[in-house]
Design a protein around this motif. Structure first.
Motif, mmCIF file in Angstrom:
data_model
loop_
_atom_site.group_PDB
_atom_site.id
_atom_site.type_symbol
_atom_site.label_atom_id
_atom_site.label_comp_id
_atom_site.label_asym_id
_atom_site.label_seq_id
_atom_site.Cartn_x
_atom_site.Cartn_y
_atom_site.Cartn_z
ATOM 1 N N GLY A 148 0.798 -1.219 0.000
ATOM 2 C CA GLY A 148 0.000 0.000 0.000
ATOM 3 C C GLY A 148 0.831 1.269 0.000
ATOM 4 O O GLY A 148 0.262 2.382 -0.044
ATOM 5 N N TYR A 149 2.162 1.126 0.045
ATOM 6 C CA TYR A 149 3.051 2.285 0.109
ATOM 7 C C TYR A 149 4.155 2.152 -0.930
ATOM 8 O O TYR A 149 4.529 1.046 -1.324
ATOM 9 C CB TYR A 149 3.683 2.409 1.504
ATOM 10 C CG TYR A 149 2.673 2.629 2.611
ATOM 11 C CD1 TYR A 149 2.373 3.910 3.053
ATOM 12 C CD2 TYR A 149 2.006 1.556 3.203
ATOM 13 C CE1 TYR A 149 1.446 4.122 4.067
ATOM 14 C CE2 TYR A 149 1.077 1.753 4.215
ATOM 15 C CZ TYR A 149 0.806 3.042 4.641
ATOM 16 O OH TYR A 149 -0.123 3.245 5.636
ATOM 17 N N GLU A 150 4.672 3.274 -1.368
ATOM 18 C CA GLU A 150 5.768 3.289 -2.320
ATOM 19 C C GLU A 150 6.641 4.514 -2.074
ATOM 20 O O GLU A 150 6.255 5.436 -1.350
ATOM 21 C CB GLU A 150 5.226 3.326 -3.752
ATOM 22 C CG GLU A 150 4.404 4.576 -4.049
ATOM 23 C CD GLU A 150 3.849 4.612 -5.461
ATOM 24 O OE1 GLU A 150 4.054 3.628 -6.207
ATOM 25 O OE2 GLU A 150 3.218 5.626 -5.822
ATOM 26 N N LYS A 151 7.847 4.502 -2.651
ATOM 27 C CA LYS A 151 8.668 5.713 -2.583
ATOM 28 C C LYS A 151 7.955 6.854 -3.311
ATOM 29 O O LYS A 151 7.971 7.997 -2.847
ATOM 30 C CB LYS A 151 10.040 5.448 -3.190
ATOM 31 C CG LYS A 151 10.934 4.568 -2.319
ATOM 32 C CD LYS A 151 11.231 5.238 -0.991
ATOM 33 C CE LYS A 151 12.170 4.415 -0.112
ATOM 34 N NZ LYS A 151 13.568 4.555 -0.455
ATOM 35 N N GLY A 152 7.364 6.552 -4.438
ATOM 36 C CA GLY A 152 6.497 7.521 -5.102
ATOM 37 C C GLY A 152 7.216 8.484 -6.031
ATOM 38 O O GLY A 152 8.435 8.642 -6.002
ATOM 39 N N SER A 153 6.427 9.146 -6.866
ATOM 40 C CA SER A 153 6.975 10.028 -7.904
ATOM 41 C C SER A 153 7.649 11.260 -7.307
ATOM 42 O O SER A 153 8.633 11.760 -7.848
ATOM 43 C CB SER A 153 5.862 10.437 -8.872
ATOM 44 O OG SER A 153 4.811 11.105 -8.182
ATOM 45 N N ARG A 154 7.108 11.778 -6.200
ATOM 46 C CA ARG A 154 7.714 12.972 -5.605
ATOM 47 C C ARG A 154 9.129 12.665 -5.114
ATOM 48 O O ARG A 154 10.069 13.416 -5.379
ATOM 49 C CB ARG A 154 6.856 13.484 -4.435
ATOM 50 C CG ARG A 154 5.655 14.302 -4.852
ATOM 51 C CD ARG A 154 4.857 14.741 -3.629
ATOM 52 N NE ARG A 154 4.240 13.605 -2.953
ATOM 53 C CZ ARG A 154 2.925 13.395 -2.892
ATOM 54 N NH1 ARG A 154 2.097 14.229 -3.452
ATOM 55 N NH2 ARG A 154 2.442 12.348 -2.259
ATOM 56 N N VAL A 433 19.970 6.575 9.629
ATOM 57 C CA VAL A 433 18.899 7.138 8.797
ATOM 58 C C VAL A 433 17.754 7.509 9.740
ATOM 59 O O VAL A 433 16.918 6.669 10.070
ATOM 60 C CB VAL A 433 18.431 6.141 7.721
ATOM 61 C CG1 VAL A 433 17.368 6.790 6.826
ATOM 62 C CG2 VAL A 433 19.617 5.665 6.882
ATOM 63 N N PRO A 434 17.704 8.760 10.206
ATOM 64 C CA PRO A 434 16.769 9.110 11.275
ATOM 65 C C PRO A 434 15.331 9.300 10.833
ATOM 66 O O PRO A 434 14.408 9.090 11.603
ATOM 67 C CB PRO A 434 17.343 10.429 11.812
ATOM 68 C CG PRO A 434 18.075 11.016 10.649
ATOM 69 C CD PRO A 434 18.617 9.856 9.868
ATOM 70 N N PHE A 435 15.133 9.712 9.572
ATOM 71 C CA PHE A 435 13.798 9.945 9.038
ATOM 72 C C PHE A 435 13.701 9.261 7.687
ATOM 73 O O PHE A 435 14.683 9.169 6.951
ATOM 74 C CB PHE A 435 13.515 11.447 8.853
ATOM 75 C CG PHE A 435 13.438 12.222 10.141
ATOM 76 C CD1 PHE A 435 12.215 12.573 10.699
ATOM 77 C CD2 PHE A 435 14.592 12.612 10.807
ATOM 78 C CE1 PHE A 435 12.146 13.282 11.879
ATOM 79 C CE2 PHE A 435 14.547 13.319 12.001
ATOM 80 C CZ PHE A 435 13.307 13.656 12.541
ATOM 81 N N ASN A 436 12.501 8.793 7.350
ATOM 82 C CA ASN A 436 12.283 8.180 6.054
ATOM 83 C C ASN A 436 10.870 8.506 5.596
ATOM 84 O O ASN A 436 10.057 9.007 6.380
ATOM 85 C CB ASN A 436 12.502 6.667 6.115
ATOM 86 C CG ASN A 436 13.170 6.140 4.856
ATOM 87 O OD1 ASN A 436 12.850 6.566 3.753
ATOM 88 N ND2 ASN A 436 14.082 5.195 5.032
ATOM 89 N N VAL A 437 10.564 8.201 4.340
ATOM 90 C CA VAL A 437 9.299 8.669 3.785
ATOM 91 C C VAL A 437 8.742 7.659 2.789
ATOM 92 O O VAL A 437 9.499 6.940 2.133
ATOM 93 C CB VAL A 437 9.490 10.058 3.108
ATOM 94 C CG1 VAL A 437 10.393 9.942 1.878
ATOM 95 C CG2 VAL A 437 8.156 10.692 2.747
ATOM 96 N N ARG A 438 7.436 7.605 2.703
ATOM 97 C CA ARG A 438 6.716 6.831 1.701
ATOM 98 C C ARG A 438 5.502 7.641 1.227
ATOM 99 O O ARG A 438 5.088 8.604 1.876
ATOM 100 C CB ARG A 438 6.213 5.492 2.279
ATOM 101 C CG ARG A 438 7.285 4.532 2.716
ATOM 102 C CD ARG A 438 8.008 3.898 1.550
ATOM 103 N NE ARG A 438 8.877 2.826 2.002
ATOM 104 C CZ ARG A 438 10.143 2.992 2.390
ATOM 105 N NH1 ARG A 438 10.666 4.203 2.391
ATOM 106 N NH2 ARG A 438 10.876 1.964 2.772
ATOM 107 N N ASP A 439 4.935 7.237 0.101
ATOM 108 C CA ASP A 439 3.654 7.770 -0.373
ATOM 109 C C ASP A 439 2.610 6.667 -0.288
ATOM 110 O O ASP A 439 2.920 5.489 -0.546
ATOM 111 C CB ASP A 439 3.752 8.230 -1.829
ATOM 112 C CG ASP A 439 4.339 9.622 -1.979
ATOM 113 O OD1 ASP A 439 4.776 10.190 -0.956
ATOM 114 O OD2 ASP A 439 4.387 10.124 -3.113
ATOM 115 N N THR A 440 1.379 7.030 0.077
ATOM 116 C CA THR A 440 0.304 6.042 0.038
ATOM 117 C C THR A 440 -0.179 5.899 -1.400
ATOM 118 O O THR A 440 -0.303 6.884 -2.131
ATOM 119 C CB THR A 440 -0.862 6.458 0.933
ATOM 120 O OG1 THR A 440 -1.305 7.771 0.564
ATOM 121 C CG2 THR A 440 -0.456 6.464 2.386
ATOM 122 N N ILE A 441 -0.471 4.681 -1.794
ATOM 123 C CA ILE A 441 -0.983 4.425 -3.138
ATOM 124 C C ILE A 441 -2.501 4.615 -3.156
ATOM 125 O O ILE A 441 -3.050 5.305 -4.021
ATOM 126 C CB ILE A 441 -0.607 3.010 -3.592
ATOM 127 C CG1 ILE A 441 0.918 2.865 -3.651
ATOM 128 C CG2 ILE A 441 -1.235 2.685 -4.952
ATOM 129 C CD1 ILE A 441 1.418 1.471 -3.936
#
Length: 597
Positions: A148-154, A433-441
């Motif tokens: 349900g999550y991806e690195k995403g286009s941004r 790596v203190p912070f990380n990010v994903r995009d919801t699909i």
């Protein structure tokens, strides 16, 4: 070539143009229905100019209300919003950017967590930006709801000029392709091959002893960055950059006149570090990042240096593989078999001859293999300087298990429980790596943060940021002493009370399908170097006077609660954490007298 800033403006103009056409079309349609002119022709431009922001505001309002309805329909609750005072919470963005430049990692977020709980929505520039430190949420993002999550286009757009489509900047089939290519190379027999570590560890210790004997402090972070760069480049493509052969930097104000030596390794490392800083800065600017690069792509110049260094090496690897194929030395069906002296580059060119794909993967793995381990070793020596009793206990284990001269083995690493606990505590308090990010699909929900509470509704196409740095320091997850540095928490009853029943509270290497392939490699390299250091040195002290003035601890930190008030170095972060302008230390060489151990 158009810069990121001009492309951003062109896209904005295109959107406004489309909205203007819609506004004009709607106006003419209404006038046709009514049979008379609603807006005088000379005021049409004014009407359209007013209509565009009205349409944008209407769309934003409609989307927010629709999302609230969907939340209630699913029996969930909207995530509480951390709002700024300016439109689009621009002031919040400015505040966080300022903290990123001048503050302690996570500064500003603790107050928000106290107000809203472990999950909240920053909603900067009307974009849902969910922030969480809840282990159940991070577990869902990384593992149980991985699809349900991806690195995403941004994320991809921000990182592409440095990471390309490598394993850390790709999704779907491209990610699977990179992952499948690289995974076999990190088998146990590869990551426990210690010859590379020993060569470069010996070089590092020789360089440190030489500088320390001259009466100068050393920038330990610089030495470890060189050590891990030499180790990584030899491991990855069989050609060490020999960063440790360059002259070490001098403390602030003590550089001898005429000392201007800069090697190709220095230039390469500096350029690579600058490019990483740029993309990290972009990620914190959100969708507005192109506006800060109106006249140039800020990664172009440093990456030109990086590519100029890497391209000949990679082309040589491709040509070597092509020659082997022509000579019939490559056997079909054995693509994943790895010879004893085979490098990652040798392995990759068996899968593809595409220079860009190979380079992207090499750069992605280099960041993971070099920067994170250098950071861990830097924070480890900082902890040993801060807590001499821990150094004494750790060194006693090294002497008992390995002795003052013998080389560490994999079996030694397994037996040295306190060493592993010390490394884990370093990774807990200072995760690389203190912070990380994903995009919801798609739209989804995250579990309630309180007993009997509602799950949190997460709209589709939302940015979800999670912080293991802040999660690792939560007293409700790790106990009342969570902000203290204590390796014994990984050995005593606290281990069974906190970590064993909830393993997702400790995630220095991520988890799930994207878990770090080089996890064991990192543990081995860190263990090897720490043992070497403790065989050669028996005391470490910080030399804050050697720090450049703008990297010393701001006086106001003394009044801030938590670790920030006791810290004696300036931790900062780009993609990974690091010590701002180095970690300057003095180290005492160990005595050869057995009675001194």
């Amino acid at each position: 070539m158009l810069t990121p800033g001009f492309l951003f403006i062109l896209r904005g103009i295109a959107r406004i143009f489309i909205l203007s056409i819609i506004s004009l079309g709607a106006g003419y349609f209404i006038e046709t229905l009514l049979g008379f002119t609603v807006v005088p022709r000379h005021l049409t431009a004014v009407a359209v100019a007013l209509a565009v922001p009205t349409l944008i505001a209407a769309r934003i309002t409609w989307v927010y209300h629709a999302q609230r309805r969907r939340a209630f329909a699913l029996g969930a609750a909207p995530v509480p919003v951390w709002s700024g005072k300016w439109p689009g919470s621009v002031d919040l963005l400015v505040f966080l950017m300022g903290r990123f430049e001048r503050g302690y990692p996570g500064e500003g977020f603790w107050e928000a967590i106290e107000e809203f709980g472990p999950i909240f929505n920053l909603r900067v520039l009307w974009q849902n930006t969910i922030f969480t430190t809840q282990p159940e949420h991070i577990k869902a993002i990384l593992a149980t709801d991985f699809g349900g999550y991806e690195k995403g286009s941004r994320f991809h757009e921000i990182m592409e000029s440095v990471l390309g489509t490598g394993v850390f900047n790709s999704d779907g089939d491209m990610w699977k392709f990179h992952r499948s290519m690289t995974r076999p190379f990190f088998s146990r027999d590869r990551v426990t091959h210690f010859d590379i570590f020993e060569r470069h560890a010996d070089d590092a210790i020789t360089a440190m002893k030489s500088r320390l004997r001259s009466g100068y402090s050393i920038d330990f972070q610089d030495v470890m960055s060189r050590f891990t760069l030499d180790s990584a480049t030899e491991f990855l493509f069989g050609k060490c950059v020999h960063a440790l052969q360059s002259r070490l930097p001098y403390p602030h104000g003590m550089k001898p006149a005429g000392d201007t030596e800069r090697t190709q390794a220095d230039i390469f490392a500096e350029a690579f570090g600058e490019a990483q800083y740029v993309i990290a800065f972009r990620s914190r600017q959100g969708d507005t990042w192109p506006l800060f690069e109106m006249f140039k792509d800020a990664t172009k110049a440093p990456m030109k240096i990086v590519h100029a260094y890497l391209n000949p090496i990679l082309r040589e690897g491709i040509e070597r593989q092509e020659k082997a194929e022509l000579e019939g030395k490559v056997h079909e069906g054995k693509i994943d078999e790895i010879d004893e002296d085979e490098t990652l580059l040798d392995h990759l060119v068996k899968h593809t001859k595409d220079l860009t794909i190979i380079k992207d993967e090499i750069l992605n793995i280099m960041i993971a293999g070099r920067d994170t381990t250098a950071a861990t070793l830097t924070f480890a020596i900082y902890a040993l300087a801060m807590y001499p009793h821990i150094l004494k206990k750790l060194r006693a284990e090294v002497m008992a298990k390995v002795g003052p001269t013998r080389r560490l083995t994999y079996d030694d690493i397994r037996d040295m429980k306190y060493l592993r606990a010390f490394i884990n505590e370093t990774l807990r308090v200072f995760p690389p790596v203190p912070f990380n990010v994903r995009d919801t699909i798609n739209e989804t929900t995250l579990s309630p943060t309180t007993e009997g509470g509602k799950p949190s509704y997460i709209p589709p196409a939302s940015i979800v940021t999670y912080s293991v740095f802040l999660m690792h320091r939560r007293t409700d997850l790790w106990g009342p002493d969570a902000l203290e540095f204590d390796p014994d928490r990984f050995l005593d009853e606290r281990l069974h009370k906190y970590l064993t029943p909830n393993p997702f509270i400790f995630l220095p290497f991520n988890a799930g399908p994207r878990i770090c392939l080089g996890q064991q490699f990192a543990y081995n390299e860190t263990s090897f170097m720490l043992v070497k250091l403790l065989q050669n040195f028996d005391s470490v002290t910080l030399d804050e006077s050697a720090q450049p003035p703008d990297s010393r601890i701001p006086p106001e930190w003394a009044n801030v609660a938590g670790r920030q008030s006791v810290e004696r170095f300036f931790p900062k972060m780009h993609l990974t954490m690091y010590a701002h302008k180095g970690l300057w230390v003095k180290m005492r060489e160990a005595s050869s007298d057995p009675s001194s151990l």
